[in-house]
Design a protein around this motif. Structure first.
Motif, PDB file in Angstrom:
ATOM      1  N   ALA A  79      -1.790   8.462   4.591  1.00 13.88           N
ATOM      2  CA  ALA A  79      -3.355   8.175   5.483  1.00 13.88           C
ATOM      3  C   ALA A  79      -3.435   6.885   5.026  1.00 13.88           C
ATOM      4  CB  ALA A  79      -4.304   8.788   3.735  1.00 13.88           C
ATOM      5  N   GLU A  80      -2.524   6.532   4.604  1.00 13.30           N
ATOM      6  CA  GLU A  80      -2.641   4.731   4.631  1.00 13.30           C
ATOM      7  C   GLU A  80      -1.721   4.625   6.189  1.00 13.30           C
ATOM      8  OE1 GLU A  80      -4.445   2.252   2.963  1.00 13.30           O
ATOM      9  OE2 GLU A  80      -3.510   0.723   3.976  1.00 13.30           O
ATOM     10  N   PRO A  94      -3.775   6.218   9.088  1.00 11.04           N
ATOM     11  CA  PRO A  94      -5.467   7.073   9.059  1.00 11.04           C
ATOM     12  C   PRO A  94      -6.053   7.370  10.060  1.00 11.04           C
ATOM     13  CG  PRO A  94      -5.038   4.639   9.968  1.00 11.04           C
ATOM     14  CD  PRO A  94      -4.113   4.696   9.758  1.00 11.04           C
ATOM     15  N   SER A 127      -1.922  -0.210  -0.710  1.00 11.77           N
ATOM     16  CA  SER A 127      -2.799  -0.148   0.631  1.00 11.77           C
ATOM     17  C   SER A 127      -2.547  -1.855   1.511  1.00 11.77           C
ATOM     18  CB  SER A 127      -3.695  -0.435   0.272  1.00 11.77           C
ATOM     19  OG  SER A 127      -4.388  -1.574  -0.502  1.00 11.77           O
TER      20      SER A 127
END
Ligand code: AMP
Length: 286
Positions: A94-95, A98, A6
């Motif tokens: 998705a990181e 988003p 992340s």
């Protein structure tokens, strides 16, 4: 070596890094000697080297190319460490994108409309510029390292960084080649042995052009004819074989100053690109 997934983890890890600055090497994984040469260059300049490994879906314009793109994270992490990287940033889609993601960085004009932009559509460089901007914001590196093999990408990234005032130095490293001249590429692993042999006509055509310029040829039309002949000898036809100004990427008719000679060609289903910088000053016309 740490692997973080992340942006928050990446920033926390970088806050702990000592003096000596941060170098970022953005990649799509499937690391090879070309990537490692970038990592080593970053390590020479900075104490901390981050390698990002993200197969960016938004820059692929062919679903099959994205689906067949080689992926092997464990191997990438090992190779990145061996070349001196301390951190691998390997986010998932998705990181990076988003829910509700709605922003795109779009570099306009000839530099994105020609060559790869003309062949792959404007979405390609929008995807590249957006992901590179996000990576530069995430890692806030002092320097970021890119390969001359993707010459147009370098021009686009330099423009984007200048326009947005991103305080990262862009460093360009020479194209790493196999001994036979083939530019290293993650896509080379998809070539059959027979296709790999035919692909040698791509660096062969570039070398023929370099030789002709050294021997005094200046006409882009004539150099194009020569390159087409070399490629045809291996049954290849270029998507483009272009002579352009290295900064503006506008076409050049006579090679009278530094000129980027760039090629894209498919060998079976695998699309390869390569380029050389021609400098007629190295060899005055006879
Ligand atoms: P990629 O993983 O293909 O997106 O490439 C990541 C970075 O490595 C880009 O800056 C490329 O230009 C660079 N790169 C890829 N292949 C080579 C090569 N053969 N020599 C030098 N740099 C390369």
């Amino acid at each position: 070596m740490r692997v973080v997934r992340s942006v928050a983890q990446l920033r926390a890890a970088l806050r702990e890094s000592g003096p000596g600055g941060v170098g970022l090497v953005p990649t799509m994984g499937a690391l090879h000697e070309g990537h490692l040469s970038l990592i080593r260059a970053a390590r020479r300049d900075h104490a901390t080297v981050v390698v990002s490994v993200f197969v960016n879906p938004t820059q692929f314009t062919e679903a099959a190319d994205l689906a067949s793109y080689p992926r092997d994270e464990a191997r990438d992490v090992e190779l990145a460490a061996s070349a001196g990287a301390g951190l691998v940033f390997a986010p998932d889609a998705a990181e990076m994108y988003p829910e509700g993601f709605a922003t795109s960085v779009s570099v306009r004009g000839a530099i994105t409309e020609t060559l790869e932009g003309a062949m792959r559509g404007s979405a390609h460089f929008d995807g590249v510029a957006t992901v590179v901007a996000k990576l530069l914001i995430a890692a806030a590196p002092d320097s970021a390292y890119f390969g001359a093999k993707d010459a147009q990408q370098v021009v686009v990234v330099r423009r984007m960084v200048a326009d947005l005032g991103i305080p990262t130095r862009i460093v360009v490293c020479p194209t790493s080649r196999e001994e036979n001249g083939l530019a290293r590429s993650s896509r080379n692993t998809r070539l059959s042995p027979e296709a790999r042999t035919r692909a040698l006509a791509i660096p062969g055509a570039l070398r023929a052009v370099q030789r002709a310029v050294r021997d005094g040829e200046r006409s882009a039309t004539e150099l194009h004819r020569l390159a087409t002949e070399v490629l045809a000898g291996a049954g290849l036809r270029a998507e483009y074989f272009a002579f352009v100004h290295p900064d503006t990427l506008l076409p050049i008719e006579h090679v009278l100053g530094p000129t980027l000679c760039a090629v894209a060609a498919r060998v079976d289903e695998v699309r390869l690109i390569d380029n050389v910088l021609l400098d007629p000053a190295e060899a005055p016309a006879r």
